[in-house]
Motif scaffolding. Structure first.
Motif, PDB file in Angstrom:
ATOM      1  N   MET A   1      11.124  47.962  18.076  1.00  0.00           N
ATOM      2  CA  MET A   1      10.205  46.994  18.608  1.00  0.00           C
ATOM      3  C   MET A   1      10.019  45.882  17.585  1.00  0.00           C
ATOM      4  O   MET A   1       9.774  46.134  16.409  1.00  0.00           O
ATOM      5  CB  MET A   1       8.863  47.655  18.924  1.00  0.00           C
ATOM      6  N   ALA A   2      10.120  44.653  18.018  1.00  0.00           N
ATOM      7  CA  ALA A   2      10.001  43.502  17.130  1.00  0.00           C
ATOM      8  C   ALA A   2       8.536  43.212  16.812  1.00  0.00           C
ATOM      9  O   ALA A   2       7.641  43.505  17.598  1.00  0.00           O
ATOM     10  CB  ALA A   2      10.650  42.289  17.775  1.00  0.00           C
ATOM     11  N   LEU A   3       8.316  42.637  15.641  1.00  0.00           N
ATOM     12  CA  LEU A   3       6.994  42.229  15.208  1.00  0.00           C
ATOM     13  C   LEU A   3       6.942  40.710  15.243  1.00  0.00           C
ATOM     14  O   LEU A   3       7.746  40.035  14.606  1.00  0.00           O
ATOM     15  CB  LEU A   3       6.732  42.722  13.781  1.00  0.00           C
ATOM     16  N   ASN A  16       8.852  42.985   2.060  1.00  0.00           N
ATOM     17  CA  ASN A  16       9.640  43.807   1.133  1.00  0.00           C
ATOM     18  C   ASN A  16       9.448  43.379  -0.324  1.00  0.00           C
ATOM     19  O   ASN A  16      10.393  43.305  -1.100  1.00  0.00           O
ATOM     20  CB  ASN A  16      11.119  43.787   1.507  1.00  0.00           C
ATOM     21  N   GLY A  17       8.198  43.081  -0.677  1.00  0.00           N
ATOM     22  CA  GLY A  17       7.865  42.728  -2.045  1.00  0.00           C
ATOM     23  C   GLY A  17       8.061  41.264  -2.387  1.00  0.00           C
ATOM     24  O   GLY A  17       7.683  40.831  -3.466  1.00  0.00           O
ATOM     25  N   THR A  33      13.775  43.979  12.586  1.00  0.00           N
ATOM     26  CA  THR A  33      14.020  45.299  12.012  1.00  0.00           C
ATOM     27  C   THR A  33      12.822  45.693  11.165  1.00  0.00           C
ATOM     28  O   THR A  33      11.953  44.875  10.881  1.00  0.00           O
ATOM     29  CB  THR A  33      15.294  45.313  11.147  1.00  0.00           C
ATOM     30  N   HIS A  34      12.796  46.943  10.731  1.00  0.00           N
ATOM     31  CA  HIS A  34      11.676  47.420   9.910  1.00  0.00           C
ATOM     32  C   HIS A  34      11.669  46.720   8.559  1.00  0.00           C
ATOM     33  O   HIS A  34      12.708  46.501   7.942  1.00  0.00           O
ATOM     34  CB  HIS A  34      11.766  48.932   9.697  1.00  0.00           C
TER      35      HIS A  34
END
Length: 140
Positions: A1-3, A16-17, A33-34
């Protein structure tokens, strides 16, 4: 599922930081993607982590934004969450358990979301307390 994220002008986001800032216009971004993502307004500065719930929130936030030290932080987060279980009543204790479950499944953003009502309640409690100096004066 897309955000789907709608970013305000100049809004910060950490993916991712990596800290990114939006341009001067509103933008919509879809993450397909996650990824470890947190919006700038959800970030807690270290100097603001002065209360027990805020300290746990900051530790979980650090685990979310810094994958290199995540494995070391998780046991500390779980221990601090266990301590919080003794502080709150049944209704709010459920939020602590929810946060602990999300940490266990490595869903750190949802763990942070579960702690936000507790941070609000904690802030209300501390705001209602008299200043430390006033308590000493009353004792004299």
């Amino acid at each position: 599922m897309a955000l789907k994220l709608t970013l305000k002008p100049q809004e910060r986001i950490v993916v991712n930081g990596c800290v990114m800032r939006n341009s001067s216009r509103r933008h919509v971004m879809v993450v397909e993607t996650h990824g470890d993502i947190i919006r700038g307004h959800d970030l807690l500065e270290e100097h603001d982590a002065a209360t027990p719930v805020a300290q746990v929130y900051f530790l979980i936030q650090t685990a979310l934004t810094n994958a290199e030290i995540r494995d070391k932080l998780i046991p500390v987060c779980q221990s601090k969450l266990a301590e919080l279980c003794t502080v709150f009543g049944a209704e709010r204790r459920a939020l602590v358990f929810e946060a602990a479950n999300f940490v266990s499944t490595r869903d750190y953003y949802k763990a942070l979301r579960a702690l936000r009502p507790l941070m609000k309640r904690e802030k209300e409690i501390f705001a209602a307390m008299p200043p430390a100096g006033a308590m000493l004066e009353a004792a004299e």
